[in-house]
Design an enzyme around this catalytic site. Structure first.
Site, PDB file in Angstrom:
ATOM      1  N   ARG A  50       0.813  -1.228   0.000  1.00 41.32           N
ATOM      2  CA  ARG A  50       0.000   0.000   0.000  1.00 41.32           C
ATOM      3  C   ARG A  50       0.839   1.267   0.000  1.00 41.32           C
ATOM      4  O   ARG A  50       0.387   2.312  -0.425  1.00 41.32           O
ATOM      5  CB  ARG A  50      -0.869   0.024   1.266  1.00 41.32           C
ATOM      6  CG  ARG A  50      -1.973  -0.999   1.249  1.00 41.32           C
ATOM      7  CD  ARG A  50      -3.070  -0.635   2.236  1.00 41.32           C
ATOM      8  NE  ARG A  50      -4.221  -1.486   2.031  1.00 41.32           N
ATOM      9  CZ  ARG A  50      -4.402  -2.645   2.664  1.00 41.32           C
ATOM     10  NH1 ARG A  50      -3.530  -3.059   3.533  1.00 41.32           N
ATOM     11  NH2 ARG A  50      -5.467  -3.386   2.408  1.00 41.32           N
ATOM     12  N   LYS A 147      -1.176 -19.519   5.555  1.00 40.89           N
ATOM     13  CA  LYS A 147      -2.080 -19.776   6.653  1.00 40.89           C
ATOM     14  C   LYS A 147      -2.171 -18.528   7.531  1.00 40.89           C
ATOM     15  O   LYS A 147      -1.269 -17.702   7.432  1.00 40.89           O
ATOM     16  CB  LYS A 147      -1.608 -20.979   7.474  1.00 40.89           C
ATOM     17  CG  LYS A 147      -0.373 -20.666   8.349  1.00 40.89           C
ATOM     18  CD  LYS A 147      -0.135 -21.705   9.392  1.00 40.89           C
ATOM     19  CE  LYS A 147      -0.497 -21.262  10.759  1.00 40.89           C
ATOM     20  NZ  LYS A 147       0.436 -20.389  11.463  1.00 40.89           N
ATOM     21  N   HIS A 177       4.357 -24.111   6.296  1.00 40.92           N
ATOM     22  CA  HIS A 177       5.815 -24.079   6.073  1.00 40.92           C
ATOM     23  C   HIS A 177       6.516 -25.275   6.716  1.00 40.92           C
ATOM     24  O   HIS A 177       7.642 -25.597   6.348  1.00 40.92           O
ATOM     25  CB  HIS A 177       6.419 -22.736   6.491  1.00 40.92           C
ATOM     26  CG  HIS A 177       6.603 -22.543   7.960  1.00 40.92           C
ATOM     27  ND1 HIS A 177       5.594 -22.150   8.788  1.00 40.92           N
ATOM     28  CD2 HIS A 177       7.689 -22.693   8.755  1.00 40.92           C
ATOM     29  CE1 HIS A 177       6.053 -22.065  10.023  1.00 40.92           C
ATOM     30  NE2 HIS A 177       7.327 -22.386  10.037  1.00 40.92           N
ATOM     31  N   LYS A 181      10.192 -28.047   5.669  1.00 39.64           N
ATOM     32  CA  LYS A 181      11.370 -28.249   6.527  1.00 39.64           C
ATOM     33  C   LYS A 181      12.053 -29.565   6.157  1.00 39.64           C
ATOM     34  O   LYS A 181      11.379 -30.585   5.970  1.00 39.64           O
ATOM     35  CB  LYS A 181      10.956 -28.278   8.001  1.00 39.64           C
ATOM     36  CG  LYS A 181      10.584 -26.905   8.555  1.00 39.64           C
ATOM     37  CD  LYS A 181      10.263 -26.987  10.030  1.00 39.64           C
ATOM     38  CE  LYS A 181       9.690 -25.688  10.557  1.00 39.64           C
ATOM     39  NZ  LYS A 181      10.678 -24.704  10.971  1.00 39.64           N
ATOM     40  N   GLU A 215       8.336 -23.730  21.725  1.00 40.55           N
ATOM     41  CA  GLU A 215       8.961 -22.456  21.362  1.00 40.55           C
ATOM     42  C   GLU A 215       9.297 -21.690  22.631  1.00 40.55           C
ATOM     43  O   GLU A 215       8.531 -21.729  23.591  1.00 40.55           O
ATOM     44  CB  GLU A 215       8.004 -21.617  20.525  1.00 40.55           C
ATOM     45  CG  GLU A 215       7.648 -22.245  19.208  1.00 40.55           C
ATOM     46  CD  GLU A 215       6.708 -21.343  18.421  1.00 40.55           C
ATOM     47  OE1 GLU A 215       7.218 -20.499  17.668  1.00 40.55           O
ATOM     48  OE2 GLU A 215       5.489 -21.466  18.579  1.00 40.55           O
ATOM     49  N   ASP A 234      -3.171 -21.733  15.758  1.00 37.73           N
ATOM     50  CA  ASP A 234      -1.915 -21.241  15.188  1.00 37.73           C
ATOM     51  C   ASP A 234      -0.939 -22.376  14.867  1.00 37.73           C
ATOM     52  O   ASP A 234      -0.193 -22.301  13.895  1.00 37.73           O
ATOM     53  CB  ASP A 234      -1.266 -20.267  16.197  1.00 37.73           C
ATOM     54  CG  ASP A 234      -0.096 -19.508  15.602  1.00 37.73           C
ATOM     55  OD1 ASP A 234      -0.180 -19.110  14.431  1.00 37.73           O
ATOM     56  OD2 ASP A 234       0.917 -19.313  16.305  1.00 37.73           O
ATOM     57  N   HIS A 239       0.499 -27.217  11.590  1.00 37.14           N
ATOM     58  CA  HIS A 239       1.822 -27.840  11.658  1.00 37.14           C
ATOM     59  C   HIS A 239       1.809 -29.206  12.362  1.00 37.14           C
ATOM     60  O   HIS A 239       2.350 -30.189  11.845  1.00 37.14           O
ATOM     61  CB  HIS A 239       2.808 -26.922  12.383  1.00 37.14           C
ATOM     62  CG  HIS A 239       2.859 -25.528  11.827  1.00 37.14           C
ATOM     63  ND1 HIS A 239       2.741 -25.254  10.487  1.00 37.14           N
ATOM     64  CD2 HIS A 239       3.024 -24.323  12.430  1.00 37.14           C
ATOM     65  CE1 HIS A 239       2.835 -23.938  10.290  1.00 37.14           C
ATOM     66  NE2 HIS A 239       2.996 -23.356  11.456  1.00 37.14           N
ATOM     67  N   LYS A 339       4.018 -21.707  23.601  1.00 34.41           N
ATOM     68  CA  LYS A 339       4.914 -20.539  23.566  1.00 34.41           C
ATOM     69  C   LYS A 339       5.552 -20.390  24.942  1.00 34.41           C
ATOM     70  O   LYS A 339       4.993 -20.814  25.950  1.00 34.41           O
ATOM     71  CB  LYS A 339       4.122 -19.266  23.276  1.00 34.41           C
ATOM     72  CG  LYS A 339       3.304 -19.333  22.006  1.00 34.41           C
ATOM     73  CD  LYS A 339       4.097 -18.875  20.810  1.00 34.41           C
ATOM     74  CE  LYS A 339       3.254 -18.759  19.568  1.00 34.41           C
ATOM     75  NZ  LYS A 339       3.615 -19.676  18.493  1.00 34.41           N
TER      76      LYS A 339
END
Ligand code: BG6
Length: 489
Positions: A50, A147, A177, A181, A215, A234, A239, A339
């Site tokens: 934009r 996604k 993704h 891997k 993570e 998420d 995944h 997380k």
């Protein structure tokens, strides 16, 4: 260089070139592909966003991204080549007339277009309508979608229906993704190129499977997005379920997209539903509180920047998943992701069954079973835990637990592991859909995940707290301990 992997010439058009995904992943991936001579010399890249950017502003943005995410050692000849391929146009995504300005670019370079939607899914429909309005979609055009595709079965159908008005399923490449891997792709080689694991891969030999995707990062200034999603949408819906599919699926007839996807879909369809009635025994959700990561104090989820203090969204999920088919009868798959866990660490553990009869029982009443560990990241590799005789004349049956350890970086002498986006961009340019997710898979995964989320919503229970820097709430230990098992740590 592998000649088969020479991508076809195309116009790669990236919507949202200034966004985090483009800067962090796509531009570095294109740089690496160009460096390896894997982009066709005639491939051109058009970035759209934009903002009003001069040619210089755009080139500076590209250069800064490369320095930040590839490193200061970027190869200048490659940068020059990449810059020659790149150009920028300002686009008002919601204004169909704005797309007409792109016509000149395409008529000068009439060949396959690869449209990469690196934007929120909420604007995919307007992008498609704009491209259609400007007559830029051809039968050989392709579209890559990031996604999350929706946040439920119903909303994913809306997104796919909208894009499906302009592109057929054969033209659509849905990114997960994790499918790019190296270690995830290696699951197919491990299972289907090694007879040892082909024949021992079912309920007769395997006791249970653990998949951990941990993570240490928090939600990294993405509170607004993350709080609408949570770890279930998420990470699990995509995944973790994709990893589970590759581990559990039947051997596909070949590596074609059709065959791989149909085997994965069968696994998703065989997942035993988890609903309000069995939810409390099968799923744990957690939310991190203040804690320490690598000795540094970090805030809890509810006190992150931009947070509201009443959120009940989960930042951790543990699930006991069961697959109702012949191969996996009675073999639980324990999934765990969160997380702000103790460290970034993703691995799969295949726990084999103990021997049916123990001839060493006088010294060892319980012999540990074999365990295969597949380290997805970091320190990618494979490790097989085995029992061996301790050498020595007086030691007729003293047993030790050893590991056959294959570290990818040592065995393949690699300086760097190829990033998932390099692989996936290249596969899209080769028009190979094998490592992209079909609409059926997305919908089946949402069906399973929606039932769990609905169960949470009905129960009104809050997620269990866990300190940042731990391995999640204690209830997740109880989840697996109820089956007399424990998480691998
Ligand atoms: C993304 C999620 O899909 O995957 C992020 O949206 C997550 O929340 C990321 O951090 C993890 O990817 P990786 O490759 O670092 O394991």
């Amino acid at each position: 260089m592998n000649v088969m992997y020479k991508a076809l010439p195309c116009n790669l058009v990236i919507f949202g070139i200034g966004g985090d995904l483009s800067r962090r992943k796509l531009l570095p991936a294109l740089y690496q592909l160009d460096k390896e001579n894997l982009l066709h010399p005639d491939t051109r890249i058009l970035g759209l966003a934009r903002s009003e950017l001069s040619e210089d502003d755009f080139r500076n943005m590209v250069m800064n991204s490369l320095v930040l995410f590839v490193g200061t050692h970027v190869d200048q000849a490659t940068v020059r080549r990449l810059m020659q391929r790149l150009s920028y146009q300002r686009l008002e995504f919601g204004n169909a007339a704005s797309y007409v300005q792109m016509q000149a670019y395409f008529s000068a370079l009439p060949r396959t277009s690869l449209f990469y939607f690196a934007t929120p899914a909420s604007i995919y429909a307007e992008i498609c309508a704009g491209l259609h309005h400007a007559d830029l979609i051809r039968d050989d055009s392709q579209v890559i979608m990031e996604k999350p595709i929706g946040d439920s079965l119903a909303s994913s159908k809306v997104v796919d229906d909208e894009v499906g008005r302009y592109f057929t399923e054969r033209q659509i490449y849905r990114i997960d993704h994790y499918l790019g891997k190296e270690t995830v792709l290696n699951l197919l080689v491990l299972r289907f190129a090694n007879a040892l694991f082909t024949s021992n891969w079912d309920y007769t030999c395997i006791d249970h499977v653990q998949i951990t995707v941990a993570e240490s990062v928090g939600i990294e200034a993405r509170w607004g997005f993350y709080d609408k999603a949570g770890q279930m949408r998420d990470m699990v819906q995509n995944h973790l379920l994709q990893i589970l599919c590759l581990l559990a699926m039947e051997p596909p007839a070949d590596l074609s997209a059709e065959n791989i996807r149909s085997e994965k879909l069968k696994v998703l369809k065989a997942l035993r539903p988890i609903t309000s009635t069995n939810l409390s025994k099968k799923v744990v959700r957690g939310q991190y509180r203040d804690g320490y990561i690598k000795g540094q104090a970090v805030p809890g989820y509810l006190t992150e920047e931009g947070a509201h203090s009443q959120s009940t969204i989960e930042t951790f999920v543990a699930i006991k998943a069961e697959i109702d088919n012949w191969r996996w009868s009675g073999v639980p798959f324990y999934l765990r992701t969160g997380k702000r866990l103790a460290m970034k660490h993703s691995e799969i553990n295949i726990h084999f069954k103990a021997q049916p009869h123990n001839i060493f029982s006088s010294a060892y009443p319980e012999l540990p079973a074999n365990k295969l560990t597949i380290r997805l990241q970091p320190d990618e590799g494979i490790e097989l835990q085995m029992l061996n005789k301790v050498p020595g004349i007086t030691e007729i049956s003293r047993i030790a637990k050893n590991r056959l350890d294959l570290s990818f970086s040592e065995s393949f002498n690699q300086t760097r592991i190829v990033d998932a986006y390099e692989r996936l961009l290249m596969e899209a340019m080769l028009q190979n859909q094998s490592w992209f997710v079909s609409r059926d898979e997305v919908e089946q995964a949402w069906t399973w995940v929606d039932a769990i989320i609905n169960g949470w919503n009905n129960s009104g229970e809050k997620p269990d707290p866990y300190p940042a820097g731990s391995w999640g709430p204690t209830s997740s230990i109880a989840l697996i301990a109820r089956d007399n098992r424990q998480w691998d740590e």
